[in-house]
Design an enzyme around this catalytic site. Structure first.
Site, PDB file in Angstrom:
ATOM      1  N   TYR A  22     -42.704  30.862  12.447  1.00 38.53           N
ATOM      2  CA  TYR A  22     -41.423  30.222  12.752  1.00 38.53           C
ATOM      3  C   TYR A  22     -41.708  28.812  13.262  1.00 38.53           C
ATOM      4  O   TYR A  22     -41.315  28.410  14.347  1.00 38.53           O
ATOM      5  CB  TYR A  22     -40.665  31.054  13.792  1.00 38.53           C
ATOM      6  CG  TYR A  22     -39.157  30.819  13.794  1.00 38.53           C
ATOM      7  CD1 TYR A  22     -38.361  31.273  12.748  1.00 38.53           C
ATOM      8  CD2 TYR A  22     -38.540  30.142  14.852  1.00 38.53           C
ATOM      9  CE1 TYR A  22     -36.993  31.074  12.757  1.00 38.53           C
ATOM     10  CE2 TYR A  22     -37.166  29.940  14.864  1.00 38.53           C
ATOM     11  CZ  TYR A  22     -36.402  30.410  13.810  1.00 38.53           C
ATOM     12  OH  TYR A  22     -35.033  30.203  13.822  1.00 38.53           O
ATOM     13  N   HIS A 105     -47.213  27.215  -0.263  1.00 40.35           N
ATOM     14  CA  HIS A 105     -48.335  26.376  -0.687  1.00 40.35           C
ATOM     15  C   HIS A 105     -49.349  27.327  -1.314  1.00 40.35           C
ATOM     16  O   HIS A 105     -49.616  28.394  -0.771  1.00 40.35           O
ATOM     17  CB  HIS A 105     -48.919  25.652   0.530  1.00 40.35           C
ATOM     18  CG  HIS A 105     -50.011  24.673   0.218  1.00 40.35           C
ATOM     19  ND1 HIS A 105     -50.148  24.055  -1.007  1.00 40.35           N
ATOM     20  CD2 HIS A 105     -51.023  24.189   0.985  1.00 40.35           C
ATOM     21  CE1 HIS A 105     -51.199  23.239  -0.964  1.00 40.35           C
ATOM     22  NE2 HIS A 105     -51.743  23.310   0.230  1.00 40.35           N
TER      23      HIS A 105
HETATM   24  P1  NDP Z   1     -46.676  25.574  11.320  1.00 36.37           P
HETATM   25  O1  NDP Z   1     -47.933  25.004  11.874  1.00 36.37           O
HETATM   26  O2  NDP Z   1     -45.404  24.876  11.705  1.00 36.37           O
HETATM   27  O3  NDP Z   1     -46.588  27.130  11.734  1.00 36.37           O
HETATM   28  C1  NDP Z   1     -46.471  27.482  13.038  1.00 36.37           C
HETATM   29  C2  NDP Z   1     -46.000  28.922  13.132  1.00 36.37           C
HETATM   30  O4  NDP Z   1     -47.071  29.804  12.793  1.00 36.37           O
HETATM   31  C3  NDP Z   1     -45.535  29.266  14.523  1.00 36.37           C
HETATM   32  O5  NDP Z   1     -44.396  30.059  14.461  1.00 36.37           O
HETATM   33  C4  NDP Z   1     -46.712  30.049  15.067  1.00 36.37           C
HETATM   34  O6  NDP Z   1     -46.334  30.986  16.049  1.00 36.37           O
HETATM   35  C5  NDP Z   1     -47.159  30.775  13.824  1.00 36.37           C
HETATM   36  N1  NDP Z   1     -48.525  31.244  13.973  1.00 36.37           N
HETATM   37  C6  NDP Z   1     -49.626  30.513  14.211  1.00 36.37           C
HETATM   38  N2  NDP Z   1     -50.698  31.306  14.333  1.00 36.37           N
HETATM   39  C7  NDP Z   1     -50.251  32.578  14.157  1.00 36.37           C
HETATM   40  C8  NDP Z   1     -50.876  33.857  14.176  1.00 36.37           C
HETATM   41  N3  NDP Z   1     -52.201  33.985  14.371  1.00 36.37           N
HETATM   42  N4  NDP Z   1     -50.097  34.950  13.982  1.00 36.37           N
HETATM   43  C9  NDP Z   1     -48.778  34.828  13.768  1.00 36.37           C
HETATM   44  N5  NDP Z   1     -48.133  33.655  13.741  1.00 36.37           N
HETATM   45  C10 NDP Z   1     -48.867  32.536  13.941  1.00 36.37           C
HETATM   46  O7  NDP Z   1     -46.819  25.708   9.747  1.00 36.37           O
HETATM   47  P2  NDP Z   1     -46.051  24.874   8.624  1.00 36.37           P
HETATM   48  O8  NDP Z   1     -44.617  25.253   8.651  1.00 36.37           O
HETATM   49  O9  NDP Z   1     -46.430  23.433   8.692  1.00 36.37           O
HETATM   50  O10 NDP Z   1     -46.740  25.456   7.309  1.00 36.37           O
HETATM   51  C11 NDP Z   1     -46.465  26.750   6.839  1.00 36.37           C
HETATM   52  C12 NDP Z   1     -46.741  26.807   5.348  1.00 36.37           C
HETATM   53  O11 NDP Z   1     -45.834  25.943   4.670  1.00 36.37           O
HETATM   54  C13 NDP Z   1     -48.129  26.338   4.946  1.00 36.37           C
HETATM   55  O12 NDP Z   1     -48.557  27.096   3.855  1.00 36.37           O
HETATM   56  C14 NDP Z   1     -47.909  24.904   4.518  1.00 36.37           C
HETATM   57  O13 NDP Z   1     -48.863  24.419   3.590  1.00 36.37           O
HETATM   58  C15 NDP Z   1     -46.550  25.026   3.856  1.00 36.37           C
HETATM   59  N6  NDP Z   1     -45.790  23.788   3.770  1.00 36.37           N
HETATM   60  C16 NDP Z   1     -45.575  23.047   4.894  1.00 36.37           C
HETATM   61  C17 NDP Z   1     -44.807  21.902   4.855  1.00 36.37           C
HETATM   62  C18 NDP Z   1     -44.457  21.180   6.115  1.00 36.37           C
HETATM   63  O14 NDP Z   1     -43.568  20.353   6.062  1.00 36.37           O
HETATM   64  N7  NDP Z   1     -45.067  21.432   7.268  1.00 36.37           N
HETATM   65  C19 NDP Z   1     -44.247  21.406   3.580  1.00 36.37           C
HETATM   66  C20 NDP Z   1     -44.439  22.317   2.467  1.00 36.37           C
HETATM   67  C21 NDP Z   1     -45.219  23.433   2.578  1.00 36.37           C
HETATM   68  P3  NDP Z   1     -46.711  30.782  17.612  1.00 36.37           P
HETATM   69  O15 NDP Z   1     -45.540  30.111  18.233  1.00 36.37           O
HETATM   70  O16 NDP Z   1     -46.905  32.173  18.090  1.00 36.37           O
HETATM   71  O17 NDP Z   1     -47.953  29.945  17.679  1.00 36.37           O
END
Ligand code: NDP
Ligand code: MG
Length: 326
Positions: A22, A105
């Site tokens: 999230y 991705h």
């Molecule tokens: P984020 O870095 O924003 O993701 C963070 C989320 O991942 C938080 O909710 C975090 O929860 C959760 N998380 C982290 N570690 C864990 C874990 N060990 N177990 C469970 N949950 C965990 O990611 P993005 O949104 O940037 O990227 C997600 C996907 O989307 C990737 O594949 C990326 O390549 C793709 N993407 C991203 C874009 C972007 O704009 N950022 C654009 C297009 C694609 P917590 O609060 O508990 O840490």
């Protein structure tokens, strides 16, 4: 290209979608799909920062294990470098025949870090823009464009399922282009390294430093080489190079056209091809995997150096003065 009229969300009527993560994408996509009437749960680690955020947004929040177990479609939106570990530990065992593993991705599937069983669908629905924009444009009644891809079609309707998710996210309002995991992954990495993130910051940095080293005021150098860039890029974004050339002076047009090839030379393009090859051969992915195994020492070092740059300090001061940055 697929638009709203081409896609029927009825295929998702009896399906539960678990959005894992999230953060930037997870929050935007989960909220959009929920607002579009799809059946969404969010899978997170207990005690993490996001748990209460998702709960306060009115969504059902479960552990990653439980969400993966309950859902028909598991949409993995956590950082790419931890997906394989979380998949092994918390998702794999919850997969049933005919389930769908979905991504935004293609990285982990394309480079083989996640190897799902043959009897599940593998698909991608990827917004071409940051999460904040995915949410904002949706709320404004529009969307941002996206990509769709199917790597494994076990159920025979994987594309329809992925497109229906894309419609829920709002992407088919702007248009969704079909691609493959390979094409999306390789072009995405190349774009961010050579042009969008790597190329453009190095160009700005060198331009800024050239002016400052020649004795010009850093504030003026910042306006000239960084602030104005957005205005120029907006013109290109709207009406192409021509839209930009039409809007700048003839002096700027002549100067830009006659000097630019001395900066981005045939050697630069040769290097771009090398960077692309390293991506295609999996050399970059290997380098990034080793970096993660070691605890990201190079990333931490480079991040620290970047934070010390004069352009960052001057820029931050100026952006705060005019209220752009908090
Ligand atoms: P984020 O870095 O924003 O993701 C963070 C989320 O991942 C938080 O909710 C975090 O929860 C959760 N998380 C982290 N570690 C864990 C874990 N060990 N177990 C469970 N949950 C965990 O990611 P993005 O949104 O940037 O990227 C997600 C996907 O989307 C990737 O594949 C990326 O390549 C793709 N993407 C991203 C874009 C972007 O704009 N950022 C654009 C297009 C694609 P917590 O609060 O508990 O840490
Ligand atoms: Mg990207």
């Amino acid at each position: 290209m697929y638009y709203d009229k081409d896609v029927d969300t009825d295929v998702l009527k009896n399906k539960k979608i678990a959005v894992i993560g999230y953060g930037s994408q997870g929050m935007a996509q989960a909220r959009n799909m929920a607002d579009s009437g799809l059946n969404i749960v969010v899978g997170l680690r207990e005690g993490g920062k996001s748990w209460n955020v998702a709960k306060n947004d009115g969504l059902t929040v479960l552990s990653v294990e439980e969400a993966a177990k309950q859902a028909d479609i598991i949409h993995i939106l956590i950082p790419d470098e931890i997906q394989a570990k979380v998949y092994e530990q918390s998702i794999k065992d919850g997969l049933e025949e005919g389930n769908t593993l979905s991504f935004s991705h293609g990285y982990n599937i394309h480079f083989g870090y996640i190897k799902p069983p043959k009897n599940v669908n593998i698909s991608m629905i990827a917004p071409k823009g940051p999460g904040a924009m995915v949410r904002q444009t949706y709320e404004e009644g529009f969307g941002i464009p996206g990509l769709v891809a199917v790597e494994n079609d076990y159920s025979g309707n994987t594309l329809e399922l992925a497109l229906a998710m894309g419609k829920g996210v709002g992407l088919t309002r702007a248009g969704v282009l079909e691609t493959t995991f390979k094409e999306e992954t390789e072009t995405d990495l190349f774009g961010e390294q050579a042009v969008l993130c790597g190329g453009v910051t190095e160009l700005i940095k060198d331009g800024f430093e050239t002016l400052v080293e020649a004795g010009y005021q850093p504030e003026l150098a910042y306006f000239e080489t960084c602030h104005e860039l957005k205005l120029i890029v907006d013109l290109i974004y709207k009406n192409g190079f021509a839209g930009m050339w039409d809007n700048v002076s003839n002096t700027a047009e002549f100067g830009g056209l006659i000097r630019r090839e001395r900066l981005i030379t045939p050697d630069t393009k040769k290097e771009m091809k090398k960077i692309l090859e390293e991506i295609q051969k999996g050399e970059f992915a290997k380098e990034w995997a080793l970096e993660n195994q070691a605890g990201q020492p190079q990333l931490k070092r480079l991040r620290a150096i970047e934070g010390e740059l004069l352009i960052e300090k001057v820029g931050s001061k100026l952006r705060k003065l005019c209220g752009l940055q908090k």
